[in-house]
Scaffold this motif. Sequence first.
Motif, short mmCIF file in Angstrom:
data_model
loop_
_atom_site.label_atom_id
_atom_site.label_comp_id
_atom_site.label_asym_id
_atom_site.label_seq_id
_atom_site.Cartn_x
_atom_site.Cartn_y
_atom_site.Cartn_z
N UNK A 233 48.02 61.81 39.60
CA UNK A 233 47.38 62.77 38.70
C UNK A 233 46.29 62.03 37.94
N UNK A 234 45.09 62.54 38.01
CA UNK A 234 43.99 61.92 37.30
C UNK A 234 42.72 62.69 37.59
N UNK A 235 41.71 62.43 36.82
CA UNK A 235 40.43 63.07 37.08
C UNK A 235 39.31 62.14 36.64
N UNK A 236 38.11 62.37 37.11
CA UNK A 236 37.00 61.46 36.82
C UNK A 236 36.57 61.44 35.35
N UNK A 237 37.06 62.36 34.54
CA UNK A 237 36.68 62.39 33.13
C UNK A 237 37.60 61.53 32.26
N UNK A 238 38.66 60.97 32.85
CA UNK A 238 39.55 60.11 32.09
C UNK A 238 38.89 58.75 31.88
N UNK A 239 39.46 57.99 30.96
CA UNK A 239 38.97 56.64 30.74
C UNK A 239 39.28 55.78 31.96
N UNK A 240 38.47 54.75 32.17
CA UNK A 240 38.71 53.82 33.26
C UNK A 240 39.76 52.79 32.85
N UNK A 241 40.33 52.11 33.83
CA UNK A 241 41.27 51.04 33.49
C UNK A 241 40.49 49.88 32.88
N UNK A 242 41.18 49.08 32.10
CA UNK A 242 40.56 47.93 31.46
C UNK A 242 40.89 46.69 32.28
N UNK A 243 39.88 46.00 32.69
CA UNK A 243 40.07 44.77 33.46
C UNK A 243 39.52 43.60 32.68
N UNK A 244 40.31 42.56 32.58
CA UNK A 244 39.85 41.35 31.89
C UNK A 244 39.28 40.34 32.88
N UNK A 245 39.24 40.71 34.15
CA UNK A 245 38.70 39.84 35.18
C UNK A 245 37.17 39.86 35.09
N UNK A 246 36.59 38.71 34.80
CA UNK A 246 35.14 38.63 34.68
C UNK A 246 34.49 38.70 36.06
N UNK A 247 33.29 39.28 36.16
CA UNK A 247 32.61 39.40 37.46
C UNK A 247 32.45 38.06 38.18
N UNK A 248 32.16 36.98 37.42
CA UNK A 248 31.97 35.67 38.03
C UNK A 248 33.27 35.16 38.66
N UNK A 249 34.38 35.41 38.00
CA UNK A 249 35.68 34.98 38.53
C UNK A 249 36.03 35.76 39.79
N UNK A 250 35.80 37.07 39.75
CA UNK A 250 36.08 37.88 40.93
C UNK A 250 35.21 37.44 42.11
N UNK A 251 33.94 37.16 41.86
CA UNK A 251 33.04 36.71 42.92
C UNK A 251 33.49 35.37 43.49
N UNK A 252 33.93 34.46 42.61
CA UNK A 252 34.40 33.15 43.06
C UNK A 252 35.66 33.29 43.93
N UNK A 253 36.57 34.19 43.55
CA UNK A 253 37.78 34.44 44.34
C UNK A 253 37.43 35.03 45.70
N UNK A 254 36.50 35.97 45.70
CA UNK A 254 36.08 36.59 46.97
C UNK A 254 35.44 35.54 47.89
N UNK A 255 34.62 34.67 47.31
CA UNK A 255 33.98 33.62 48.11
C UNK A 255 35.03 32.69 48.71
N UNK A 256 36.02 32.31 47.91
CA UNK A 256 37.09 31.42 48.38
C UNK A 256 37.87 32.05 49.53
#
Length: 97
Positions: free
Chosen positions: A55-78
């Motif tokens: 149950x959800x809709x696009x008008x709800x708040x998004x989830x909060x992620x503490x994962x920084x873009x640089x960290x996610x990119x580094x993990x994806x590269x690895x």
Amino acid sequence: MWSWHPACGTTNLSASSQLPRAPAWFDRVLVDEASQCDIPSVVPLLFRSRGVMVVGDPLQLEHVSTLRPQVEQRLRRRLGLADDIALERYTHRANSF
């Protein structure tokens, strides 16, 4: 004739301490406010259930992620996934359940 069916309630983050770690332990999991849930924290609930209702809709708040873009990119590269544009839609930071 109605029959009584037990139910339990928990948050997706506290499920590991509140529910047994057994596959299909309950019939259905109801994920309410799904746009506020990150995908990795819902997976353990799906494992414990035979079915899911989202149950959800696009008008709800998004989830909060503490994962920084640089960290996610580094993990994806690895993991060798850095250049896979098709995976962008599945990134943890940008997507909810």
